[in-house]
Design a protein around this motif. Structure first.
Motif, short mmCIF file in Angstrom:
data_model
loop_
_atom_site.label_atom_id
_atom_site.label_comp_id
_atom_site.label_asym_id
_atom_site.label_seq_id
_atom_site.Cartn_x
_atom_site.Cartn_y
_atom_site.Cartn_z
N ILE A 120 1.97 6.59 -8.48
CA ILE A 120 2.11 5.24 -9.01
C ILE A 120 2.28 4.28 -7.84
CG2 ILE A 120 3.58 3.70 -10.36
CD1 ILE A 120 4.21 6.03 -12.16
N VAL A 121 1.55 3.17 -7.86
CA VAL A 121 1.66 2.16 -6.81
C VAL A 121 3.00 1.44 -6.98
CG1 VAL A 121 0.66 0.06 -5.85
CG2 VAL A 121 -0.84 1.85 -6.72
N SER A 122 3.84 1.50 -5.94
CA SER A 122 5.15 0.87 -6.01
C SER A 122 5.25 -0.36 -5.13
CB SER A 122 6.25 1.87 -5.63
OG SER A 122 6.04 2.35 -4.32
N GLY A 123 4.27 -0.58 -4.26
CA GLY A 123 4.29 -1.76 -3.39
C GLY A 123 2.95 -1.92 -2.71
N ARG A 124 2.69 -3.10 -2.19
CA ARG A 124 1.44 -3.34 -1.48
C ARG A 124 1.65 -4.42 -0.44
NH1 ARG A 124 -1.64 -6.05 -6.67
NH2 ARG A 124 -0.37 -7.91 -6.71
N MET A 125 0.92 -4.31 0.65
CA MET A 125 1.02 -5.27 1.75
C MET A 125 -0.34 -5.88 1.99
SD MET A 125 3.57 -3.02 1.96
CE MET A 125 2.88 -1.55 2.61
N GLN A 126 -0.37 -7.18 2.16
CA GLN A 126 -1.60 -7.90 2.44
C GLN A 126 -1.69 -8.12 3.93
OE1 GLN A 126 -1.65 -11.69 0.51
NE2 GLN A 126 -3.53 -12.32 1.43
N VAL A 127 -2.70 -7.53 4.55
CA VAL A 127 -2.90 -7.66 5.99
C VAL A 127 -4.21 -8.40 6.20
CG1 VAL A 127 -3.10 -6.44 8.16
CG2 VAL A 127 -1.70 -5.48 6.35
#
Length: 90
Positions: A49-56
């Protein structure tokens, strides 16, 4: 008595005490996966399950995923290491 913000000489303060402006975040940016979405790791086929994401900017998007049924810490993976379709695993 403390000085009001209009009377503070900001140039005389150390940089660590000056408030920072928030970085601009593009609201129109589209991620491949949403937080809470069930995904599959391409290399192992494990469900997570995706728990976080970072935009780079100018690079791959990075996601934090928690493997379902595992007691390990969340993994940090790139978008190309995830799939929404279980048949796209190795």
């Amino acid at each position: 008595m403390l000085a009001t913000p209009s009377k503070i000489d900001r140039t005389a303060l150390p940089r660590s005490l000056i408030g920072r402006r928030r970085r601009f975040i593009n609201p129109a940016y589209v991620f491949d996966f949403e937080i809470g979405q069930t995904v599959f790791l391409v290399c192992t086929g494990d469900e997570a399950i995706v728990s976080g994401r970072m935009q780079v900017i100018g690079c791959e998007d990075e996601y934090c995923v928690q493997i379902i049924g595992a007691t390990c810490a969340p993994l940090r993976v790139f978008a190309q290491e995830l799939s929404a379709d279980p048949s796209c695993t190795l």
